[in-house]
Design a protein around this motif. Sequence first.
Motif, PDB file in Angstrom:
ATOM      1  N   ARG A 115       0.826  -1.212   0.000  1.00  0.00           N
ATOM      2  CA  ARG A 115       0.000   0.000   0.000  1.00  0.00           C
ATOM      3  C   ARG A 115       0.859   1.259   0.000  1.00  0.00           C
ATOM      4  N   ARG A 116       0.550   2.152  -0.901  1.00  0.00           N
ATOM      5  CA  ARG A 116       1.275   3.406  -1.022  1.00  0.00           C
ATOM      6  C   ARG A 116       0.313   4.446  -1.555  1.00  0.00           C
ATOM      7  N   ARG A 171       0.009   9.032  -6.916  1.00  0.00           N
ATOM      8  CA  ARG A 171      -0.693  10.177  -7.517  1.00  0.00           C
ATOM      9  C   ARG A 171      -0.530  10.197  -9.032  1.00  0.00           C
ATOM     10  N   PHE A 204      -3.739  15.459 -10.255  1.00  0.00           N
ATOM     11  CA  PHE A 204      -4.042  14.021 -10.267  1.00  0.00           C
ATOM     12  C   PHE A 204      -5.538  13.765 -10.061  1.00  0.00           C
ATOM     13  N   TYR A 257      -7.718   1.944   0.114  1.00  0.00           N
ATOM     14  CA  TYR A 257      -6.303   1.731  -0.225  1.00  0.00           C
ATOM     15  C   TYR A 257      -6.029   0.245  -0.477  1.00  0.00           C
ATOM     16  N   VAL A 265      -4.944   7.687  -3.530  1.00  0.00           N
ATOM     17  CA  VAL A 265      -4.322   8.527  -2.501  1.00  0.00           C
ATOM     18  C   VAL A 265      -5.453   9.211  -1.730  1.00  0.00           C
ATOM     19  N   VAL A 279      -7.009  12.231  -0.037  1.00  0.00           N
ATOM     20  CA  VAL A 279      -6.834  13.685  -0.131  1.00  0.00           C
ATOM     21  C   VAL A 279      -7.755  14.367   0.877  1.00  0.00           C
ATOM     22  N   ALA A 304      -6.942  17.772   1.601  1.00  0.00           N
ATOM     23  CA  ALA A 304      -6.721  19.199   1.357  1.00  0.00           C
ATOM     24  C   ALA A 304      -7.671  19.715   0.272  1.00  0.00           C
ATOM     25  N   TYR A 334     -13.229  13.278   2.573  1.00  0.00           N
ATOM     26  CA  TYR A 334     -12.083  12.706   1.887  1.00  0.00           C
ATOM     27  C   TYR A 334     -12.379  12.630   0.393  1.00  0.00           C
TER      28      TYR A 334
HETATM   29  C1  FMN Z   1      -5.777  12.516   6.750  1.00  0.00           C
HETATM   30  C2  FMN Z   1      -4.882  12.476   5.535  1.00  0.00           C
HETATM   31  C3  FMN Z   1      -4.922  13.507   4.625  1.00  0.00           C
HETATM   32  C4  FMN Z   1      -4.118  13.468   3.481  1.00  0.00           C
HETATM   33  N1  FMN Z   1      -4.243  14.470   2.556  1.00  0.00           N
HETATM   34  C5  FMN Z   1      -3.498  14.423   1.437  1.00  0.00           C
HETATM   35  C6  FMN Z   1      -3.646  15.442   0.457  1.00  0.00           C
HETATM   36  O1  FMN Z   1      -4.434  16.367   0.598  1.00  0.00           O
HETATM   37  N2  FMN Z   1      -2.909  15.354  -0.676  1.00  0.00           N
HETATM   38  C7  FMN Z   1      -2.032  14.315  -0.880  1.00  0.00           C
HETATM   39  O2  FMN Z   1      -1.400  14.286  -1.935  1.00  0.00           O
HETATM   40  N3  FMN Z   1      -1.880  13.327   0.018  1.00  0.00           N
HETATM   41  C8  FMN Z   1      -2.584  13.344   1.190  1.00  0.00           C
HETATM   42  N4  FMN Z   1      -2.475  12.338   2.107  1.00  0.00           N
HETATM   43  C9  FMN Z   1      -1.576  11.196   1.842  1.00  0.00           C
HETATM   44  C10 FMN Z   1      -0.264  11.314   2.619  1.00  0.00           C
HETATM   45  O3  FMN Z   1       0.528  12.350   2.041  1.00  0.00           O
HETATM   46  C11 FMN Z   1       0.468   9.973   2.601  1.00  0.00           C
HETATM   47  O4  FMN Z   1      -0.300   9.017   3.276  1.00  0.00           O
HETATM   48  C12 FMN Z   1       1.856  10.079   3.241  1.00  0.00           C
HETATM   49  O5  FMN Z   1       2.727  10.840   2.437  1.00  0.00           O
HETATM   50  C13 FMN Z   1       2.472   8.700   3.480  1.00  0.00           C
HETATM   51  O6  FMN Z   1       2.598   7.990   2.258  1.00  0.00           O
HETATM   52  P1  FMN Z   1       1.917   6.568   2.048  1.00  0.00           P
HETATM   53  O7  FMN Z   1       0.427   6.751   2.135  1.00  0.00           O
HETATM   54  O8  FMN Z   1       2.356   6.113   0.702  1.00  0.00           O
HETATM   55  O9  FMN Z   1       2.383   5.667   3.145  1.00  0.00           O
HETATM   56  C14 FMN Z   1      -3.244  12.362   3.257  1.00  0.00           C
HETATM   57  C15 FMN Z   1      -3.219  11.323   4.191  1.00  0.00           C
HETATM   58  C16 FMN Z   1      -4.024  11.364   5.314  1.00  0.00           C
HETATM   59  C17 FMN Z   1      -3.994  10.210   6.285  1.00  0.00           C
END
Ligand code: FMN
Length: 205
Positions: A27-28, A31, A121, A162, A173, A175, A177, A197
């Motif tokens: 899991r990663r 984007r 993305f 995921y 991914v 998101v 934001a 989300y």
């Molecule tokens: C609550 C939450 C909000 C996140 N919001 C964003 C986001 O707005 N944009 C984005 O590109 N990734 C977002 N992420 C993904 C994280 O950046 C990502 O989980 C982190 O870099 C770790 O990488 P991985 O998921 O591959 O382990 C979010 C993750 C979480 C848990």
Amino acid sequence: MKDNQPIYLPPPRPRGKISLEEALARRRSIRDFTPRPLSLSHLSQMLWATQGISEPLRQFRTAPSAGATYPLDVFVVCGQNGVENISEGVYQYNPEEHTLSRHLAGDLRRELARAALNEAFIYRAPLNIVLCVEYQRTTWRYGSRGERYVHIEVGHVGQNIYLQAVALGLNTVAVGAFRDEEVSRVLYLDKDCQPLYIMPVGWSG
Ligand SMILES: Cc1cc2nc3c(=O)[nH]c(=O)nc-3n(C[C@H](O)[C@H](O)[C@H](O)COP(=O)(O)O)c2cc1C
């Protein structure tokens, strides 16, 4: 097909090609998406993992929910050629029937991306799953503590998405934001329904 007719999704498959351990290890947050459409079976499987019924007798779902109050609504923002045999639009998932109903017509990925700080993305992915909440469904029972429960619950659902994506060879991914009011406006959400989300889903190149 008439707009107001439900789209019956194929039944979810009970078995996948990789183990849970492999899915967790792989899991990663990815984007990177190509325009390749998802099949209806892939979408069906993704939505079942999101909020599908796993225990028909009690109507319990694949993700836990405080008091089984199920406050989340699931929308799919489907791009042009995003899913085979489905036209572009916004659809709402009905877990009880495992169907989709059309909420809005048109490809709204660009508008959605704009509301999410212009993340490219989001419009490159063939579809985005948008998880929304009606807090009242949980807070009537748990008071303000219910807000915490809802936020925890959406995290469970996000992880299901995921892991199911990995198991199907898809990318996603989480998101968080974005401008809430703008997403609500783009998706014509009821005033009691808030987006929590956005999860773009698709294949990488
Ligand atoms: C609550 C939450 C909000 C996140 N919001 C964003 C986001 O707005 N944009 C984005 O590109 N990734 C977002 N992420 C993904 C994280 O950046 C990502 O989980 C982190 O870099 C770790 O990488 P991985 O998921 O591959 O382990 C979010 C993750 C979480 C848990």
